[in-house]
Design a protein around this motif. Structure first.
Motif, PDB file in Angstrom:
ATOM      1  N   GLU A 111      93.990  92.478 186.744  1.00  0.00           N
ATOM      2  CA  GLU A 111      93.720  91.069 186.995  1.00  0.00           C
ATOM      3  C   GLU A 111      95.002  90.301 187.244  1.00  0.00           C
ATOM      4  OE1 GLU A 111      90.948  87.710 184.953  1.00  0.00           O
ATOM      5  OE2 GLU A 111      92.475  88.607 183.644  1.00  0.00           O
ATOM      6  N   GLY A 112      96.024  90.555 186.446  1.00  0.00           N
ATOM      7  CA  GLY A 112      97.309  89.891 186.632  1.00  0.00           C
ATOM      8  C   GLY A 112      97.945  90.203 187.978  1.00  0.00           C
ATOM      9  N   ILE A 115      95.889  88.408 190.753  1.00  0.00           N
ATOM     10  CA  ILE A 115      96.185  86.972 190.752  1.00  0.00           C
ATOM     11  C   ILE A 115      97.568  86.732 191.350  1.00  0.00           C
ATOM     12  CG2 ILE A 115      96.678  84.980 189.273  1.00  0.00           C
ATOM     13  CD1 ILE A 115      94.357  85.980 187.478  1.00  0.00           C
ATOM     14  N   ALA A 118      97.405  86.917 195.073  1.00  0.00           N
ATOM     15  CA  ALA A 118      96.694  85.787 195.692  1.00  0.00           C
ATOM     16  C   ALA A 118      97.581  84.548 195.766  1.00  0.00           C
ATOM     17  CB  ALA A 118      95.413  85.477 194.922  1.00  0.00           C
ATOM     18  N   ALA A 119      98.524  84.449 194.863  1.00  0.00           N
ATOM     19  CA  ALA A 119      99.370  83.242 194.804  1.00  0.00           C
ATOM     20  C   ALA A 119     100.417  83.235 195.884  1.00  0.00           C
ATOM     21  CB  ALA A 119     100.048  83.155 193.445  1.00  0.00           C
TER      22      ALA A 119
END
Length: 119
Positions: A111-112, A115, A118-119
């Protein structure tokens, strides 16, 4: 477990590591597909079975960034449906509680990473 990551990992395993992903395309393995096509990933070769972008991201995370113990648990949990749970624990070299703790840690790491991408 994180439900969203669990769902993504199920799709990843189905698309890239199941019998359904085979058929002359290196068994669905991203690296092997690239080797077959001289270093280029040609997504159109799979017709309607084109892997989702998230599956390719997860493949990269599991194979390159995830700790080996965590990657082993992820592969056992999502790709090896033929074995009973005790055999999975034994293959990972841990007990039930440790197995699920590693699976949870892998979910957090994935998940990290997703994310962060995506940033």
């Amino acid at each position: 477990m994180i439900k969203e990551i669990d769902a993504l990992l199920k799709v990843w395993a189905l698309e890239l590591h199941s019998d359904f992903s085979a058929g002359g395309l290196a068994g669905g393995n991203m690296v092997a597909m690239m080797m077959e096509s001289n270093g280029q990933l040609i997504r159109g070769r799979r017709a309607s079975r084109v892997p989702l972008e998230s599956s390719m991201d997860i493949e990269l995370i599991v194979t390159k960034h995830l700790d080996e113990q965590l990657a082993t648990v992820v592969r056992e949990h999502y790709c090896c449906h033929d074995f009973n749970m005790r055999l999975r624990y034994a293959h990972c070299g841990c007990g039930r509680d440790t197995y699920y703790q590693r699976l949870h840690d892998a979910h957090l790491f994935i998940e990290g990473m997703l994310i962060g991408r995506a940033a």
